[in-house]
Write a protein that holds these residues in place. Structure first.
Motif, mmCIF file in Angstrom:
data_model
loop_
_atom_site.group_PDB
_atom_site.id
_atom_site.type_symbol
_atom_site.label_atom_id
_atom_site.label_comp_id
_atom_site.label_asym_id
_atom_site.label_seq_id
_atom_site.Cartn_x
_atom_site.Cartn_y
_atom_site.Cartn_z
ATOM 1 N N HIS A 98 2.401 1.730 -3.348
ATOM 2 C CA HIS A 98 1.415 1.969 -4.404
ATOM 3 C C HIS A 98 0.768 3.351 -4.266
ATOM 4 N N PHE A 99 0.420 3.689 -3.020
ATOM 5 C CA PHE A 99 -0.348 4.923 -2.813
ATOM 6 C C PHE A 99 0.479 6.022 -2.153
ATOM 7 N N GLY A 110 2.570 8.181 -2.901
ATOM 8 C CA GLY A 110 2.718 9.503 -3.494
ATOM 9 C C GLY A 110 1.448 10.337 -3.422
ATOM 10 N N ARG A 111 0.336 9.709 -3.021
ATOM 11 C CA ARG A 111 -0.935 10.450 -3.038
ATOM 12 C C ARG A 111 -1.114 11.304 -1.783
ATOM 13 N N ASP A 112 -1.959 12.293 -1.901
ATOM 14 C CA ASP A 112 -2.227 13.146 -0.745
ATOM 15 C C ASP A 112 -3.106 12.431 0.268
ATOM 16 N N ARG A 113 -4.023 11.601 -0.261
ATOM 17 C CA ARG A 113 -4.981 10.962 0.629
ATOM 18 C C ARG A 113 -4.983 9.456 0.347
ATOM 19 N N ILE A 114 -4.869 8.657 1.389
ATOM 20 C CA ILE A 114 -4.877 7.207 1.212
ATOM 21 C C ILE A 114 -6.017 6.642 2.049
ATOM 22 N N GLU A 115 -6.970 6.018 1.376
ATOM 23 C CA GLU A 115 -8.101 5.447 2.121
ATOM 24 C C GLU A 115 -7.860 3.974 2.353
ATOM 25 N N SER A 171 0.841 -1.204 0.000
ATOM 26 C CA SER A 171 0.000 0.000 0.000
ATOM 27 C C SER A 171 0.868 1.242 0.000
ATOM 28 N N SER A 172 1.879 1.230 0.833
ATOM 29 C CA SER A 172 2.672 2.460 0.936
ATOM 30 C C SER A 172 3.451 2.709 -0.354
#
Ligand code: UDP
Length: 413
Positions: free
Chosen positions: A403-404, A406-411, A400-401
């Motif tokens: 993959h996501f 770089g995003r501002d929000r990780i659900e 998850s870390s």
């Protein structure tokens, strides 16, 4: 929910399984490939055999590839392994050439699959160059080091680092093993599968049958060390400790159970030395077991009063976890991953010498209640920290870390 995960829920707790599904949901359908160099023998194969199907069960398309080497290749990678563990090895040019050549050949066979995967986990040094041979890869590549690399022999690490630095992340079993690398390093200790043949409960009849098969007296005290015949496992030190104990506890018996990993060319020589050192003593049982002897090992670990793992270097020491899960006090070498598991005077004893091991063995044989007390704590410690469900959770978190991240929000919910 599949019955397999339900069964894990019964051992580890249903909340643990719920968390796994929560974490895997955003990753559903991604393709993961693990690559190592042997399907049987040793801890890496042991873990992958369990982790791969579990990743599939939580909805991730996971496969396991094994690179094929030749004798020179395995001599080289054994040298690298020894070098990473601190030995001043000299690896001949011809072996390095074989290492690179074997990786090129394997890359030819696997390139298409590897380049298409979303995540590739490369285990240990053997397949490390594969990344450099897959120029069109689209996924995240992670180098997973299972070795005690706390004090690597510099020339060996310098060579390997050229391949490792280009990965997106690496995983080490302990913080002490982490290296100077230009990418995130994750610390994930290994784990055991409580439902595997190696670890499930066995009835007394099966344990008795295994002892009878190897001519071991069930009425007498039993010490057991399970491990490959490898110098770092110090089987000769174990024999020395046993001989010291024998003077005070004449009924004591010792089992040294091992097999050989297909990627370990030194095993035969060490086995010969072990046989020479134990010749003439009918109470030392040196057992050369086939790679699928999981229930036999399970029975031997359960039959033991005390389990030894007197390693002088140890990446993690799954045999320690296995024994602790069976409620056994472990006397382990004061090194690497054993330190993470054996809490001195609490879940076992850590020792530096055969004399130290003998002292602790004698202590336990004279304080039988302690054997039980320490064993119970050891089992709970493994339940809390070293079951495969925890291991899978950490792989999913890492994915998850990456993959996501770089995003501002990780659900995650
Ligand atoms: N093992 C086995 N047969 C043997 C020796 C070891 O099945 O003859 C298993 C052992 O039970 C454990 C793994 O191989 O699950 C060894 O892992 P560990 O981390 O202790 O050591 P490694 O061999 O990876 O250095």
């Amino acid at each position: 929910m599949t019955s397999q995960l339900e069964a894990y829920g019964r051992v580890a707790g249903q909340d643990v399984i719920d968390h796994l599904f929560q974490l895997s949901r955003p990753l559903t359908g991604l393709k993961v490939i693990h690559v190592n160099s042997t399907r049987v023998g040793g801890g890496v194969a042991e873990i992958l055999e369990k982790l791969v199907p579990l990743m599939q069960e939580v909805g991730i398309e996971t496969s396991w590839e094994v690179i094929e080497g030749n004798e020179t290749f395995y001599q080289c990678t054994k040298g690298m392994h020894n070098g990473l563990q601190g030995n001043h090895v000299r690896i001949p040019e011809a072996q390095i050439a074989a290492y690179e050549e074997v990786n090129r050949t394997n890359a030819e066979l696997m390139r298409e699959k590897l380049e298409a995967a979303d995540y590739v986990f490369i285990h240990d040094p053997q397949p490390a160059p594969l990344l450099s041979l897959c120029p069109n890869r689209r996924g995240e590549w992670v180098w997973r080091c299972h070795i005690d690399a706390s004090h690597p022999y510099r020339p060996v690490w310098k060579y390997l680092r050229r391949f490792v630095r280009d990965y997106d992340a690496s995983i080490f079993s302990l913080a002490e093993f982490a290296q100077m690398l230009p990418h995130p390093q994750y610390i994930i200790p290994p784990s055991i599968d409580p439902l595997s043949e190696k670890n499930i409960d066995l009835d007394d009849g099966e344990i008795a049958a295994v002892l009878a098969e190897f001519d071991i007296d069930p009425e007498r005290p039993l010490l057991v060390q399970v491990s490959r015949f490898d110098r770092f496992k110090d089987p000769l030190g174990v024999i020395q400790a046993y001989k010291l104990v024998k003077k005070f506890v004449p009924a004591v018996q010792l089992v040294l159970a091992g097999g050989s990993a297909t990627d370990d060319p030194e095993g035969e020589q060490v086995l010969r030395e072990v046989q020479d050192n134990s010749a003439g003593d009918p109470d030392i049982h040196v057992l050369l077991l086939p790679p699928d002897a999981h229930r036999t090992i399970n029975a031997l670990q359960r039959a033991a009063h005390i389990v030894l793992q007197k390693s002088v270097k140890e990446g993690f020491g799954l045999t320690v976890t296995e024994a602790m899960w069976k409620g056994k006090p472990v006397i382990g070498g004061d090194t690497g991953g054993i330190r993470l598991q054996v809490i001195n005077f609490n879940t076992g004893f850590r020792v530096n010498t055969p004399e130290g091991a003998a002292l602790r063995i004698r202590y336990l044989f004279h304080n039988r209640k302690k054997i039980e007390e320490i064993g119970l704590k050891a089992r709970e410690f493994v339940r809390d920290n070293f079951l495969i469900t925890r291991h899978l959770r950490e792989y999913l978190t890492l994915m998850s870390s990456l993959h996501f991240g770089g995003r501002d929000r990780i659900e995650l919910g």
